[in-house]
Design a protein around this motif. Sequence first.
Motif, PDB file in Angstrom:
ATOM      1  N   LYS A  99      51.816 -18.348 -28.373  1.00  0.00           N
ATOM      2  CA  LYS A  99      51.275 -17.078 -28.683  1.00  0.00           C
ATOM      3  C   LYS A  99      50.697 -16.209 -27.603  1.00  0.00           C
ATOM      4  O   LYS A  99      49.702 -15.791 -27.831  1.00  0.00           O
ATOM      5  N   GLU A 100      51.393 -16.238 -26.617  1.00  0.00           N
ATOM      6  CA  GLU A 100      50.926 -15.787 -25.327  1.00  0.00           C
ATOM      7  C   GLU A 100      52.134 -15.405 -24.344  1.00  0.00           C
ATOM      8  O   GLU A 100      53.043 -16.095 -24.405  1.00  0.00           O
ATOM      9  N   ILE A 101      51.936 -14.672 -23.591  1.00  0.00           N
ATOM     10  CA  ILE A 101      53.032 -14.326 -22.537  1.00  0.00           C
ATOM     11  C   ILE A 101      52.098 -13.901 -21.274  1.00  0.00           C
ATOM     12  O   ILE A 101      51.316 -13.195 -21.188  1.00  0.00           O
ATOM     13  N   SER A 102      52.544 -14.447 -19.870  1.00  0.00           N
ATOM     14  CA  SER A 102      51.927 -13.911 -18.627  1.00  0.00           C
ATOM     15  C   SER A 102      53.166 -13.546 -17.908  1.00  0.00           C
ATOM     16  O   SER A 102      54.045 -14.063 -17.643  1.00  0.00           O
ATOM     17  N   PHE A 103      52.733 -12.318 -17.214  1.00  0.00           N
ATOM     18  CA  PHE A 103      53.979 -11.798 -16.332  1.00  0.00           C
ATOM     19  C   PHE A 103      53.377 -10.896 -15.383  1.00  0.00           C
ATOM     20  O   PHE A 103      52.568 -10.253 -15.472  1.00  0.00           O
ATOM     21  N   TYR A 104      54.306 -10.259 -14.523  1.00  0.00           N
ATOM     22  CA  TYR A 104      54.117  -9.650 -13.224  1.00  0.00           C
ATOM     23  C   TYR A 104      54.670  -8.315 -13.689  1.00  0.00           C
ATOM     24  O   TYR A 104      55.308  -8.016 -14.547  1.00  0.00           O
ATOM     25  N   ASN A 105      54.194  -7.320 -13.090  1.00  0.00           N
ATOM     26  CA  ASN A 105      54.752  -5.883 -12.766  1.00  0.00           C
ATOM     27  C   ASN A 105      54.438  -4.859 -14.050  1.00  0.00           C
ATOM     28  O   ASN A 105      55.492  -4.221 -14.429  1.00  0.00           O
ATOM     29  N   PRO A 106      53.325  -5.008 -14.618  1.00  0.00           N
ATOM     30  CA  PRO A 106      52.995  -3.942 -15.733  1.00  0.00           C
ATOM     31  C   PRO A 106      52.789  -2.641 -14.978  1.00  0.00           C
ATOM     32  O   PRO A 106      52.585  -2.724 -13.862  1.00  0.00           O
ATOM     33  N   PHE A 107      52.838  -1.477 -15.664  1.00  0.00           N
ATOM     34  CA  PHE A 107      52.439  -0.406 -15.376  1.00  0.00           C
ATOM     35  C   PHE A 107      50.927  -0.058 -15.105  1.00  0.00           C
ATOM     36  O   PHE A 107      50.154  -0.910 -15.988  1.00  0.00           O
ATOM     37  N   LEU A 108      50.409   0.578 -14.224  1.00  0.00           N
ATOM     38  CA  LEU A 108      48.930   0.995 -14.183  1.00  0.00           C
ATOM     39  C   LEU A 108      48.681   1.912 -15.401  1.00  0.00           C
ATOM     40  O   LEU A 108      49.575   2.645 -15.833  1.00  0.00           O
ATOM     41  N   GLY A 109      47.473   1.598 -16.085  1.00  0.00           N
ATOM     42  CA  GLY A 109      47.035   2.305 -17.369  1.00  0.00           C
ATOM     43  C   GLY A 109      47.517   1.651 -18.568  1.00  0.00           C
ATOM     44  O   GLY A 109      47.639   0.499 -18.612  1.00  0.00           O
ATOM     45  N   ASP A 110      48.056   2.586 -19.551  1.00  0.00           N
ATOM     46  CA  ASP A 110      48.542   1.964 -20.739  1.00  0.00           C
ATOM     47  C   ASP A 110      50.165   1.435 -20.612  1.00  0.00           C
ATOM     48  O   ASP A 110      50.789   2.105 -20.088  1.00  0.00           O
ATOM     49  N   ASN A 111      50.256   0.386 -21.316  1.00  0.00           N
ATOM     50  CA  ASN A 111      51.517  -0.332 -21.479  1.00  0.00           C
ATOM     51  C   ASN A 111      51.834  -0.322 -22.924  1.00  0.00           C
ATOM     52  O   ASN A 111      50.908  -1.014 -23.583  1.00  0.00           O
ATOM     53  N   TYR A 112      53.033  -0.155 -23.497  1.00  0.00           N
ATOM     54  CA  TYR A 112      53.199  -0.184 -24.844  1.00  0.00           C
ATOM     55  C   TYR A 112      54.102  -1.506 -25.075  1.00  0.00           C
ATOM     56  O   TYR A 112      54.630  -1.881 -24.118  1.00  0.00           O
ATOM     57  N   PHE A 113      53.996  -2.171 -26.239  1.00  0.00           N
ATOM     58  CA  PHE A 113      54.671  -3.367 -26.213  1.00  0.00           C
ATOM     59  C   PHE A 113      54.691  -3.696 -27.628  1.00  0.00           C
ATOM     60  O   PHE A 113      53.989  -3.108 -28.591  1.00  0.00           O
ATOM     61  N   LYS A 114      55.532  -4.759 -27.995  1.00  0.00           N
ATOM     62  CA  LYS A 114      55.689  -5.203 -29.178  1.00  0.00           C
ATOM     63  C   LYS A 114      56.190  -6.671 -29.142  1.00  0.00           C
ATOM     64  O   LYS A 114      56.955  -7.002 -28.014  1.00  0.00           O
ATOM     65  N   VAL A 115      55.875  -7.657 -30.093  1.00  0.00           N
ATOM     66  CA  VAL A 115      56.311  -8.742 -30.096  1.00  0.00           C
ATOM     67  C   VAL A 115      57.304  -9.318 -30.959  1.00  0.00           C
ATOM     68  O   VAL A 115      57.105  -8.769 -32.382  1.00  0.00           O
ATOM     69  N   ILE A 116      58.405  -9.989 -31.062  1.00  0.00           N
ATOM     70  CA  ILE A 116      59.348 -10.486 -31.962  1.00  0.00           C
ATOM     71  C   ILE A 116      59.306 -11.940 -32.068  1.00  0.00           C
ATOM     72  O   ILE A 116      59.503 -12.586 -31.034  1.00  0.00           O
ATOM     73  N   ALA A 117      59.118 -12.412 -33.483  1.00  0.00           N
ATOM     74  CA  ALA A 117      59.130 -13.477 -33.664  1.00  0.00           C
ATOM     75  C   ALA A 117      60.322 -14.013 -33.988  1.00  0.00           C
ATOM     76  O   ALA A 117      60.979 -13.929 -34.820  1.00  0.00           O
TER      77      ALA A 117
END
Length: 264
Positions: A99-117
């Motif tokens: 139940k986690e994800i680590s990754f490179y290259n997000p945007f500076l500031g706000d990043n939108y996301f959703k998770v799909i199971a």
Amino acid sequence: SDVQAGFSFNSDITVAQEIHTADQKKFLSWGGDYYNGLNPTVLNNLNAKGDSDKSQPNKVKVTWNYNAPSGKTVKNYTFITGQKSDLSDGYSITGTSAKEISFYNPFLGDNYFKVIANLSDGSTQESEIKIFKVDETAPRNLKIGSMANCRDMGGRKTVAGGKIKQGLIYRTAEPGSNPSQEIKDELMKRFKVKSEIYVKDGGGSTSPLGSSVTYYNCSMDYGTSSYSNMSRNAERLRKVFSHLADEKNYPTFYHCRIGTDRTG
């Protein structure tokens, strides 16, 4: 059933994460004159001089809680993130059952996301769209395979109080004549580059990323002093800016060999 049921998110998404390493933060927070004050002693004190690559950023991490419906288990999660609130620019990362994800290259500031199971019976459940935050200090350093000195030119605040858009212009080292699949995936699938501006000496007529990327050979000679690059290569620089002035070329990336002198 409610497709949003089962998900909740931990408090880490409300705290701005830091993509810059300790050495990068030390350099960026220096209060002196970068143009005139960066003599060898100052550079060494800022950990900014040497042969090692210090351009690579930190990963960010997002965690969540999820309870699968009765009788079902989670095969893995898909994490979709982007700069737009509707995720129309979303980039998908396939994770594990953790139940986690680590990754490179997000945007500076706000990043939108959703998770799909992705569940054991082939069905899926997805979360609502949420926001995780990244420290807004520019530059947005990027991890693109083994390439060094990769940065988004956006994210900087203007004198008028605005902010340069992210995701349009990237400065990098060269991807090589036969780029790895990791480099291709980041540049083509994630950054969706449409053009490549080549400022290294020499060069050809096609991009190593393939025919879908418009290739502009604006090669510059290095000369004996990098500080004379701008005046000596004035006509070639004009070619670079003529390509930057054409919106159809965006997103674009430009590079020399290692992404420092001529690229800078």
